[in-house]
Design an enzyme around this catalytic site. Structure first.
Site, PDB file in Angstrom:
ATOM      1  N   HIS A   1       1.781   2.174  -3.425  1.00  0.00           N
ATOM      2  CA  HIS A   1       0.783   2.996  -4.125  1.00  0.00           C
ATOM      3  C   HIS A   1       0.958   4.478  -3.788  1.00  0.00           C
ATOM      4  O   HIS A   1       0.808   5.346  -4.654  1.00  0.00           O
ATOM      5  CB  HIS A   1      -0.630   2.551  -3.739  1.00  0.00           C
ATOM      6  CG  HIS A   1      -1.051   1.255  -4.356  1.00  0.00           C
ATOM      7  ND1 HIS A   1      -0.887   0.981  -5.698  1.00  0.00           N
ATOM      8  CD2 HIS A   1      -1.641   0.154  -3.812  1.00  0.00           C
ATOM      9  CE1 HIS A   1      -1.352  -0.221  -5.963  1.00  0.00           C
ATOM     10  NE2 HIS A   1      -1.812  -0.752  -4.830  1.00  0.00           N
TER      11      HIS A   1
ATOM     12  N   HIS B   1       1.808   7.500  -6.392  1.00  0.00           N
ATOM     13  CA  HIS B   1       1.069   8.755  -6.458  1.00  0.00           C
ATOM     14  C   HIS B   1       2.014   9.950  -6.380  1.00  0.00           C
ATOM     15  O   HIS B   1       1.893  10.920  -7.131  1.00  0.00           O
ATOM     16  CB  HIS B   1       0.048   8.814  -5.315  1.00  0.00           C
ATOM     17  CG  HIS B   1      -0.878   9.979  -5.399  1.00  0.00           C
ATOM     18  ND1 HIS B   1      -1.493  10.531  -4.299  1.00  0.00           N
ATOM     19  CD2 HIS B   1      -1.309  10.724  -6.454  1.00  0.00           C
ATOM     20  CE1 HIS B   1      -2.246  11.548  -4.668  1.00  0.00           C
ATOM     21  NE2 HIS B   1      -2.150  11.679  -5.978  1.00  0.00           N
TER      22      HIS B   1
ATOM     23  N   GLU C   1       0.829  -1.209   0.000  1.00  0.00           N
ATOM     24  CA  GLU C   1       0.000   0.000   0.000  1.00  0.00           C
ATOM     25  C   GLU C   1       0.864   1.259   0.000  1.00  0.00           C
ATOM     26  O   GLU C   1       0.519   2.271  -0.605  1.00  0.00           O
ATOM     27  CB  GLU C   1      -0.945  -0.006   1.196  1.00  0.00           C
ATOM     28  CG  GLU C   1      -1.934  -1.161   1.213  1.00  0.00           C
ATOM     29  CD  GLU C   1      -2.734  -1.297  -0.076  1.00  0.00           C
ATOM     30  OE1 GLU C   1      -2.979  -0.270  -0.744  1.00  0.00           O
ATOM     31  OE2 GLU C   1      -3.102  -2.430  -0.430  1.00  0.00           O
TER      32      GLU C   1
END
Length: 226
Positions: free
Chosen positions: A99, A103, A96
């Site tokens: 991610h 971004h 996670e």
């Protein structure tokens, strides 16, 4: 008929993949990491190491509900991962975090997926109602409704396809960071890799089911036009 057979195979694969995720997570959630890190600690430190200071790490209810929300820059970890000290928990937390790093760096497929979210949601909502309207009412506008339904469904399928490189890249980043930043030893990385690989297969299965269903709809529509 061939599409239906392949669709059934893909759906079976999806069920097997989901079962594999559960069994693999269950196995490695019982293997503690040697350094005693929690998932929250790993996510927080990885973000700091990447120079990211505007992402919050917080707990979320549920089992394996972990996700990163790019809209609010929030990394949410389920309790089992947030407080967990297992190899599985660290793998998921790092994934996670991957991610969040995507971004921050403007990873192109994450940007594209974020753009497709509203279109995918719209497609999932409208596709089948439009197709059913076309099938039920017939007439000259029948094919138009079906074509629109298939088009909307294709948007949802495109989302599942774009999701694949996003998930694989996040896992690749996670494994590299876990090892390079000494959160897991070499012999522990294998367990984290198995957990993330099992999770990745669920996305592959979902994409396969979606693509085959789209092809089946196109075949049906083609027959109706003929």
């Amino acid at each position: 008929m061939d599409y239906i057979i392949w669709l059934i195979i893909a759906m079976i694969f999806a069920g097997v993949a989901q079962a594999k995720v559960s069994s693999t997570y269950k196995k490695y959630s019982k293997v503690p990491n040697k350094r005693g890190f929690t998932g929250e600690q790993v996510a927080t430190q990885m973000l700091l190491n990447a120079g990211i200071t505007d992402v919050r790490v917080e707990r979320v209810a549920g089992h394996l509900t972990d996700h990163y929300d790019p809209r609010t820059k929030t990394l949410r970890l389920s309790s089992g991962v947030y407080d967990g000290r297992s190899v599985a928990a660290l793998g998921i937390a790092a994934h996670e975090t991957g991610h969040a790093i995507q971004h921050d760096t403007g990873y192109v497929f994450l940007v594209l997926r974020s753009t497709l979210v509203p279109l995918s949601n719209l497609g999932s909502t409208l596709a089948w109602p439009l197709i059913l309207i076309g099938l039920l009412f017939g007439g000259g506008s029948s094919n138009t409704f079906i074509m629109l339904g298939i088009l909307f469904y294709a948007l949802a399928v495109l989302f599942t396809i774009v999701t694949l490189p996003v998930e694989f890249n996040a896992s690749s980043r996670a494994l590299r960071l876990l090892e390079d930043q000494y959160f897991l030893d070499g012999d522990e990385i294998g367990g984290a890799r198995k957990v993330l690989s099992a999770a990745a297969m669920t996305y592959v299965a979902a994409a396969a089911v979606a693509i085959l269903e789209l092809l089946r709809l196109l075949a049906i529509f083609g027959n109706r036009r003929e």
